[in-house]
Design a protein around this motif. Structure first.
Motif, PDB file in Angstrom:
ATOM      1  N   MET A   1       0.825  -1.083   0.044  1.00 57.97           N
ATOM      2  CA  MET A   1      -0.001  -0.080   0.332  1.00 57.97           C
ATOM      3  C   MET A   1       0.943   1.400   0.022  1.00 57.97           C
ATOM      4  O   MET A   1       1.955   1.225   0.814  1.00 57.97           O
ATOM      5  CB  MET A   1      -0.829  -0.002   1.363  1.00 57.97           C
ATOM      6  CG  MET A   1      -1.790   1.117   1.346  1.00 57.97           C
ATOM      7  SD  MET A   1      -3.076   0.846   2.654  1.00 57.97           S
ATOM      8  CE  MET A   1      -4.333   1.790   2.142  1.00 57.97           C
ATOM      9  N   ALA A   2       0.752   2.232  -0.829  1.00 56.75           N
ATOM     10  CA  ALA A   2       1.306   3.396  -1.180  1.00 56.75           C
ATOM     11  C   ALA A   2       1.253   4.328   0.302  1.00 56.75           C
ATOM     12  O   ALA A   2       0.028   4.525   0.622  1.00 56.75           O
ATOM     13  CB  ALA A   2       1.050   4.073  -2.264  1.00 56.75           C
ATOM     14  N   THR A   3       2.227   4.994   0.692  1.00 63.09           N
ATOM     15  CA  THR A   3       2.153   5.960   1.725  1.00 63.09           C
ATOM     16  C   THR A   3       1.385   7.207   1.581  1.00 63.09           C
ATOM     17  O   THR A   3       1.808   7.599   0.123  1.00 63.09           O
ATOM     18  CB  THR A   3       3.473   6.152   2.445  1.00 63.09           C
ATOM     19  OG1 THR A   3       4.205   5.018   2.447  1.00 63.09           O
ATOM     20  CG2 THR A   3       3.290   7.257   3.286  1.00 63.09           C
ATOM     21  N   ARG A   4       0.414   7.787   1.986  1.00 56.89           N
ATOM     22  CA  ARG A   4      -0.296   8.898   1.672  1.00 56.89           C
ATOM     23  C   ARG A   4       0.692   9.948   2.224  1.00 56.89           C
ATOM     24  O   ARG A   4       1.234  10.119   3.314  1.00 56.89           O
ATOM     25  CB  ARG A   4      -1.486   8.817   2.403  1.00 56.89           C
ATOM     26  CG  ARG A   4      -2.316  10.198   2.115  1.00 56.89           C
ATOM     27  CD  ARG A   4      -3.589  10.052   3.228  1.00 56.89           C
ATOM     28  NE  ARG A   4      -4.089  11.313   3.220  1.00 56.89           N
ATOM     29  CZ  ARG A   4      -5.338  11.346   3.328  1.00 56.89           C
ATOM     30  NH1 ARG A   4      -6.133  10.703   3.643  1.00 56.89           N
ATOM     31  NH2 ARG A   4      -5.932  12.767   3.629  1.00 56.89           N
ATOM     32  N   ILE A   5       0.784  11.017   1.188  1.00 56.92           N
ATOM     33  CA  ILE A   5       1.493  12.263   1.626  1.00 56.92           C
ATOM     34  C   ILE A   5       0.433  13.252   1.368  1.00 56.92           C
ATOM     35  O   ILE A   5       0.090  13.746   0.455  1.00 56.92           O
ATOM     36  CB  ILE A   5       2.590  12.417   0.616  1.00 56.92           C
ATOM     37  CG1 ILE A   5       3.440  11.225   0.504  1.00 56.92           C
ATOM     38  CG2 ILE A   5       3.428  13.690   0.727  1.00 56.92           C
ATOM     39  CD1 ILE A   5       4.573  11.419  -0.585  1.00 56.92           C
ATOM     40  N   ASP A   6       0.153  13.987   2.442  1.00 61.31           N
ATOM     41  CA  ASP A   6      -0.681  15.141   2.503  1.00 61.31           C
ATOM     42  C   ASP A   6       0.290  16.588   2.312  1.00 61.31           C
ATOM     43  O   ASP A   6       1.201  16.572   2.974  1.00 61.31           O
ATOM     44  CB  ASP A   6      -1.361  15.132   4.016  1.00 61.31           C
ATOM     45  CG  ASP A   6      -2.355  14.099   4.168  1.00 61.31           C
ATOM     46  OD1 ASP A   6      -2.872  13.598   2.987  1.00 61.31           O
ATOM     47  OD2 ASP A   6      -2.627  13.794   5.315  1.00 61.31           O
ATOM     48  N   SER A 146      14.953  17.064   4.721  1.00 59.54           N
ATOM     49  CA  SER A 146      15.031  15.616   4.734  1.00 59.54           C
ATOM     50  C   SER A 146      14.163  15.209   6.037  1.00 59.54           C
ATOM     51  O   SER A 146      13.656  14.262   6.064  1.00 59.54           O
ATOM     52  CB  SER A 146      16.329  15.161   4.586  1.00 59.54           C
ATOM     53  OG  SER A 146      17.165  15.389   5.658  1.00 59.54           O
ATOM     54  N   GLN A 147      14.590  15.930   7.184  1.00 60.28           N
ATOM     55  CA  GLN A 147      14.008  15.373   8.419  1.00 60.28           C
ATOM     56  C   GLN A 147      12.439  15.820   8.625  1.00 60.28           C
ATOM     57  O   GLN A 147      11.697  15.369   9.548  1.00 60.28           O
ATOM     58  CB  GLN A 147      14.729  15.702   9.593  1.00 60.28           C
ATOM     59  CG  GLN A 147      14.517  17.349   9.980  1.00 60.28           C
ATOM     60  CD  GLN A 147      15.558  18.328   9.469  1.00 60.28           C
ATOM     61  OE1 GLN A 147      16.504  17.766   8.830  1.00 60.28           O
ATOM     62  NE2 GLN A 147      15.925  19.368  10.231  1.00 60.28           N
ATOM     63  N   GLY A 148      11.845  16.588   7.810  1.00 58.90           N
ATOM     64  CA  GLY A 148      10.502  17.086   7.882  1.00 58.90           C
ATOM     65  C   GLY A 148       9.550  16.045   7.573  1.00 58.90           C
ATOM     66  O   GLY A 148       8.333  16.141   7.911  1.00 58.90           O
ATOM     67  N   ALA A 149       9.795  14.830   6.882  1.00 57.90           N
ATOM     68  CA  ALA A 149       9.022  14.211   6.272  1.00 57.90           C
ATOM     69  C   ALA A 149       8.495  12.983   7.157  1.00 57.90           C
ATOM     70  O   ALA A 149       8.984  12.854   8.227  1.00 57.90           O
ATOM     71  CB  ALA A 149       9.354  13.402   4.943  1.00 57.90           C
TER      72      ALA A 149
END
Length: 149
Positions: A1-6, A146-149
């Motif tokens: 399942m793909a990760t949802r990116i809001d 990079s650390q914000g995700a």
């Protein structure tokens, strides 16, 4: 399942001026870059068309708004500029995620105040006293954290 990116929300952000520190604002606008277009045509072109070439980039003034506080760093900076100082700062506008971790930042360079507005005072109102500042700058870049995700 793909990760949802809001998408990120616009209400978590901060402004950092290298040399002045982190300053809180309720609104920042003007994060924009525009480019001139240069028309060019050589005399021996086969077609009667103009080539479009990229010209000079222009950076919109950044506008910062905040509720009035006793923090007078902006007014002191403006006073030094008004007295002839060539005081410019580099800085960043940092977008934060829900956990208040940096997601992306817009870095500006060689910024100086072009306009500062005190609060509008109104005896019959009960609004917050808002001050505003416009700064001109000579460059705007965007970088992902990079650390914000």
């Amino acid at each position: 399942m793909a990760t949802r990116i809001d998408p990120s929300r616009t209400y978590n952000f901060l402004a950092v001026f290298i040399g002045l520190g982190e300053i809180s604002f309720s609104e920042i606008s003007g994060i924009a870059v525009d480019s001139d277009v240069v028309d060019y045509r050589e005399g021996n072109e086969r077609f009667n068309n103009v080539r479009k070439l990229p010209g000079l980039r222009k950076f919109a003034n950044l506008t910062f708004r905040r509720g009035y506080t006793p923090d007078d760093r902006l007014w002191q900076w403006y006073a030094r500029l008004a007295n002839g100082a060539n005081e410019r700062y580099n800085g960043s506008i940092v977008l934060l995620n829900e956990a208040r971790k940096p997601v992306m930042r817009w870095n500006f360079v060689n910024a100086f105040i072009t306009k500062i507005d005190g609060p509008m005072l109104k005896a019959a109102g009960n609004e917050i006293a808002i001050e505003a500042m416009d700064i001109a700058h000579e460059g705007l870049t965007m970088e992902l954290e990079s650390q914000g995700a």
